[in-house]
Every structure is written in structure tokens, then in C-alpha cells.
Write a protein that holds these residues in place. Structure first.
Motif, short mmCIF file in Angstrom:
data_model
loop_
_atom_site.label_atom_id
_atom_site.label_comp_id
_atom_site.label_asym_id
_atom_site.label_seq_id
_atom_site.Cartn_x
_atom_site.Cartn_y
_atom_site.Cartn_z
N ARG A 168 110.54 -24.97 48.53
CA ARG A 168 109.07 -24.91 48.66
C ARG A 168 108.45 -26.23 48.18
NH1 ARG A 168 104.12 -22.55 45.74
NH2 ARG A 168 105.12 -23.47 43.95
N ASP A 169 108.98 -26.78 47.08
CA ASP A 169 108.47 -28.05 46.55
C ASP A 169 108.73 -29.19 47.54
OD1 ASP A 169 107.71 -27.07 43.83
OD2 ASP A 169 109.87 -26.69 43.73
N LEU A 181 108.91 -43.61 42.23
CA LEU A 181 109.93 -44.62 42.01
C LEU A 181 111.13 -43.84 41.49
CD1 LEU A 181 109.54 -48.09 40.34
CD2 LEU A 181 111.65 -46.79 40.30
N ALA A 182 112.11 -43.61 42.35
CA ALA A 182 113.19 -42.68 42.03
C ALA A 182 114.54 -43.26 42.44
CB ALA A 182 112.95 -41.35 42.74
N ALA A 190 117.68 -38.23 49.36
CA ALA A 190 117.62 -38.77 47.99
C ALA A 190 116.55 -38.05 47.20
CB ALA A 190 117.34 -40.28 48.03
N TYR A 191 115.38 -37.83 47.80
CA TYR A 191 114.30 -37.11 47.13
C TYR A 191 114.80 -35.73 46.68
CZ TYR A 191 109.98 -34.74 46.08
OH TYR A 191 109.00 -34.03 45.44
N GLU A 192 115.41 -34.99 47.60
CA GLU A 192 115.87 -33.63 47.29
C GLU A 192 116.87 -33.64 46.13
OE1 GLU A 192 115.56 -31.33 51.52
OE2 GLU A 192 117.19 -32.76 51.29
N PRO A 211 113.47 -32.96 34.63
CA PRO A 211 112.59 -31.82 34.34
C PRO A 211 111.94 -31.24 35.58
CG PRO A 211 111.37 -33.82 33.95
CD PRO A 211 112.76 -34.23 34.38
N TYR A 212 112.26 -31.74 36.77
CA TYR A 212 111.54 -31.36 37.99
C TYR A 212 111.97 -30.00 38.53
CZ TYR A 212 111.17 -36.35 37.37
OH TYR A 212 110.99 -37.58 36.81
N LEU A 213 113.28 -29.82 38.72
CA LEU A 213 113.84 -28.56 39.20
C LEU A 213 113.16 -28.07 40.48
CD1 LEU A 213 114.24 -26.80 35.73
CD2 LEU A 213 115.99 -28.07 37.03
#
Length: 191
Positions: free
Chosen positions: A40-41, A111-112, A25-27, A34-36
Motif C-alpha cells: 500500500r505504501d 536520497l536512498a 531499489a525503493y521497495e 524504521p520505514y517498514l
């Protein structure tokens, strides 16, 4: 209308070991503007989460649709030596407002919600569950200032948060709006 989902809350070491459950879910969420974020992130997130999972009061709330995690939130109490308030770029808090004792402020780090589950009450439920039984004077979080993050910012404002200043948490980090909400009831059971 709230979808038919289930929520689980994990604390302490249990929260730390649950990263594999919500990493997909995070990925997905953080690949969006705006995260893109790229590989690496994500690797840096995994490293940061391992450290954050050790913080006092760490709790993680997951929203499940069957086996899939469709949303998540986690946070902890700010430590006395936190840099949270010194990261503010455009405001300097008086020492009595910046003071932390390990229980004064609860911070929501993430919170995503996955796109297909947004605007269904999932974020509000996560927010309520992450703060349930929080014994603190206030809660803080950050949100990106870009237009894509406007729905999140509006939700936070509707939940009682106000913008305190601009945060720059580390050297290569983007800028964030730091928001704060006073917690009048202890414990907060119905945010």
C-alpha cells in the motif's frame, strides 16, 4: 573507496518516466526499519512520485551497478504555495524565512542507498550530483528521527545541514526532522 558504478541524471519528464528503473531499489530500502513499507505504501509512493515529477526543477539521479539501480535521489524547487514550512510542528518561521518564489529553496525528497552499497561514498556522490547547478539560497530535506536513521542524519550534518524542526507532512505521516543547508555559491558545483 567508491565502487565501480555509474550515475545518470534525469530531468523533467525524463525523471517522471524513470520510476520503473528505481522502484525495485525503493521497495527494498523502504521495507527496512524504521520505514517498514508494504504494498500500500509503495502504491502511494508511485502516485506521489507522478505528481512530484511535474514540479519545476525536478531532477532524479540514479546510481547503477550494471543494469541494477543501487541508489537514487530526487528533488525539485519548492513552489510559492508550498506547505513545506507550515508542516513544522515545533517552530514557526518568520514570513520572510518561509517565503518561497519557486527558486529560493531546493528540496531533496529522497536520497536512498541499498544496504550492500552503504558506507562506500555512493550517498555523498548522489548528494553532489543532485545539487550540481542548483541555483537556490538553500536546500532542505527530512530524515526520520528513529535510531535506524542516525547514519543518514550524521551524513547530512557532515554535509552542512542543521535541524530546523519537526515536520508532519500529512495527516497519517510519521514525524520527520526537517533539516536545512544554506547554499553560499550559485551555482553549487562542489557541495
Amino acid at each position: 573507496m567508491t565502487p565501480e558504478v555509474t550515475y545518470t541524471r534525469h530531468e523533467g519528464a525524463d525523471a517522471g518516466s524513470a520510476i520503473d528503473a528505481f522502484l525495485p531499489a525503493y521497495e527494498e530500502i523502504y521495507a527496512e526499519p524504521p520505514y517498514l513499507e508494504g504494498p500500500r505504501d509503495v502504491a502511494e509512493f508511485i502516485e506521489h512520485y507522478a505528481v512530484q515529477a511535474e514540479r519545476p526543477g525536478m531532477r532524479l539521479v540514479l546510481c547503477h551497478d550494471g543494469q541494477d539501480v543501487v541508489a537514487f535521489s530526487y528533488g525539485y524547487y519548492l513552489a510559492p504555495d508550498t506547505r513545506w514550512w507550515t508542516n513544522l510542528q515545533d517552530v514557526q518561521l518568520p514570513p520572510d524565512q518561509a517565503r518561497e518564489d519557486g527558486r529560493r529553496t531546493f528540496v531533496i525528497i529522497e536520497l536512498a542507498v541499498r544496504k550492500a552499497w552503504r558506507r562506500r561514498g555512493v550517498a555523498a556522490t548522489l548528494h553532489g550530483l543532485i545539487l550540481k547547478d542548483v541555483y537556490a539560497e538553500r536546500v532542505t530535506l527530512t530524515v526520520r528521527p528513529e535510531p535506524e536513521a542516525a547514519p543518514a542524519r550524521l551524513a547530512y550534518q557532515a554535509w552542512g545541514y542543521h535541524r530546523l524542526g519537526t515536520s508532519h507532512p500529512w495527516e497519517d505521516a510519521p514525524l520527520y526532522d526537517c533539516m536545512v543547508r544554506d547554499l553560499q555559491q550559485h551555482p553549487l558545483t562542489n557541495p
